[in-house]
Design an enzyme around this catalytic site. Structure first.
Site, PDB file in Angstrom:
ATOM      1  N   GLU A 106       0.204   3.610   1.781  1.00 12.40           N
ATOM      2  CA  GLU A 106       0.302   4.026   3.189  1.00 12.40           C
ATOM      3  C   GLU A 106       1.706   3.766   3.737  1.00 12.40           C
ATOM      4  OE1 GLU A 106      -2.004   5.439   5.699  1.00 12.40           O
ATOM      5  OE2 GLU A 106      -2.588   6.196   3.755  1.00 12.40           O
ATOM      6  N   TYR A 146      -1.439   0.402  10.678  1.00 16.11           N
ATOM      7  CA  TYR A 146      -1.727  -0.262   9.395  1.00 16.11           C
ATOM      8  C   TYR A 146      -0.529  -0.125   8.450  1.00 16.11           C
ATOM      9  CZ  TYR A 146      -3.570  -0.888   4.661  1.00 16.11           C
ATOM     10  OH  TYR A 146      -3.746  -1.281   3.358  1.00 16.11           O
ATOM     11  N   SER A 172       0.816  -1.217   0.000  1.00 18.76           N
ATOM     12  CA  SER A 172       0.000   0.000   0.000  1.00 18.76           C
ATOM     13  C   SER A 172       0.845   1.260   0.000  1.00 18.76           C
ATOM     14  CB  SER A 172      -0.876  -0.025   1.256  1.00 18.76           C
ATOM     15  OG  SER A 172      -1.423   1.242   1.508  1.00 18.76           O
TER      16      SER A 172
END
Ligand code: NAP
Ligand code: F7E
Length: 326
Positions: free
Chosen positions: A126, A148, A124
């Site tokens: 992120e 996460y 991701s």
């Protein structure tokens, strides 16, 4: 013989589109599902009779080994995760277990009983978090800003490590935000399009929202599942960034979504502290030139077209059923 693909997270947004994509290519598609007291297969209901559903959980190594051993898949797509960033602060250990260690359990099962299978890990943007370079590309250092993001960095590196340790065909797709009519209601794009539809139909009067300044590179999920598949068709296992290269603020998302129904978001949006994050990812914008050059991958749907589709789908759903919460 048809190729066999095992997809974890098949009941999620990406899993459902990937399953459709693989079925259309003639694959036998095996989807891993968790046992729950209430069955939530809405996203795959329309293709359920074409799928092989197998019970399993990324927390349960035995179930993974059994699935790999029984199926002997050609391709494995590890899409399962606790994927909602705010939840990762409330459940950091669980998020690390599923989203981080879950990737290790999958790789270990593959390495032990089906080492010939090609493996895709859902990494991701992120992971870039507090970005060290703009735009972000495969070589940009990671600086995750949530449990996460940290778990996904672990998932990414364990995939690279298993590839290098055991010579597996394991790749990590670093996908930027991608959305669709099937996006979960808690993510900001869908939250906005759903509320726009509710407000237009007189079913709601406000939208409570967090940080309007955050910028994201939002693409269309069906485009992104094709990239996952392309990564597993290459001669060499490599990691790729998948993104549109265009970034928008959450405020611009409000502009576009409310304009779809000729309303002004300023009359309905209420900023609410509850939706602010302890550490924010301020700006994401990806450089997918490697995917373009090596995979021939390009996004086909613009941000504005995607939001229009999402608002239209929410209007249709809510007109049929004003209590719709899917
Ligand atoms: P999603 O809609 O939240 O779906 C997550 C899936 O994971 C669901 O099918 C869920 O099953 C399953 N799952 C959760 N915990 C599990 C467990 N312990 N064992 C087995 N299955 C489990 O996520 P998505 O948007 O489709 O994203 C797919 C993957 O890509 C995720 O790994 C996500 O982190 C990653 N990703 C997403 C984006 C994006 O913008 N969408 C971008 C980059 C990376 P239930 O239905 O039973 O809950
Ligand atoms: O937030 C801001 C919020 O929750 C986007 C996941 O698929 O993409 C997703 O993670 C931005 C953030 O997605 C609200 O602060 C403002 O800056 O839609 P989101 P995300 O956190 O970027 C990545 C690539 C993944 O891998 C993840 O799995 O929007 N924002 N107001 C809000 N966000 C939410 N959810 N709700 C609000 O009210």
């Amino acid at each position: 013989m048809a190729k066999k693909a095992l997809v974890t997270g098949i009941t999620g947004q990406d899993g459902s589109y990937l399953a459709e994509f693989l079925l259309a290519k003639g694959y036998d598609v095996y989807g891993m599902v968790r046992r729950t007291s209430t069955v939530r297969y809405e996203r795959i209901r329309h293709i359920q009779d074409k799928l092989h559903l197998v019970q399993g959980d990324l927390l349960d190594q035995t179930s993974l080994v059994r699935a790999f051993s029984d199926i002997q898949p050609d391709e494995v797509y590890n899409l399962a995760a606790q994927s909602f960033v705010p939840t990762s602060w409330n459940q950091p250990v669980f998020t690390g277990d599923v989203t981080g260690l879950g990737a290790t359990r999958m790789l270990e099962a593959l390495h032990t009983v089906a080492p010939q299978a090609r493996f895709y890990q859902a990494s991701s943007s992120e992971m870039f978090g507090k970005v060290q370079e703009t735009p972000q590309r495969e070589t940009t250092p990671f600086y995750p800003r949530s449990p996460y993001g940290v778990a996904k960095v672990y998932g990414h590196w364990i995939t690279v490590n298993y590839r290098e340790s055991y010579n597996l065909f394991a790749v990590s797709g670093i996908l930027f935000n991608h959305e669709s009519e099937r996006r979960g209601l808690e993510f900001v794009t869908r939250k906005v399009t759903y509320h726009v539809a509710k407000i237009k139909l007189g079913l709601a009067h406000e939208l409570r929202i967090g940080n309007l300044e955050a910028k994201r590179d939002w693409g269309y999920a069906p485009d992104y599942v094709e990239a996952m598949w392309l990564m597993l068709q290459q001669a060499q296992p490599e990691d790729y960034v998948i993104a549109t290269g265009v970034t928008h603020t959450v405020q611009h998302l409000l502009d576009v979504a409310f304009q779809c129904v000729s309303l002004d978001w300023r009359n309905y949006a209420v900023q609410d502290e509850r939706f602010m994050r302890p550490a924010e990812v301020d700006l994401l914008v990806g450089d997918a030139s490697k995917a373009s050059a090596l995979l021939g991958w390009e996004p086909t749907v613009t941000f504005e077209q995607m939001i229009e589709k999402m608002v239209a789908a929410d209007l249709e759903r809510l007109k049929k059923d004003p209590d719709n919460v899917i």
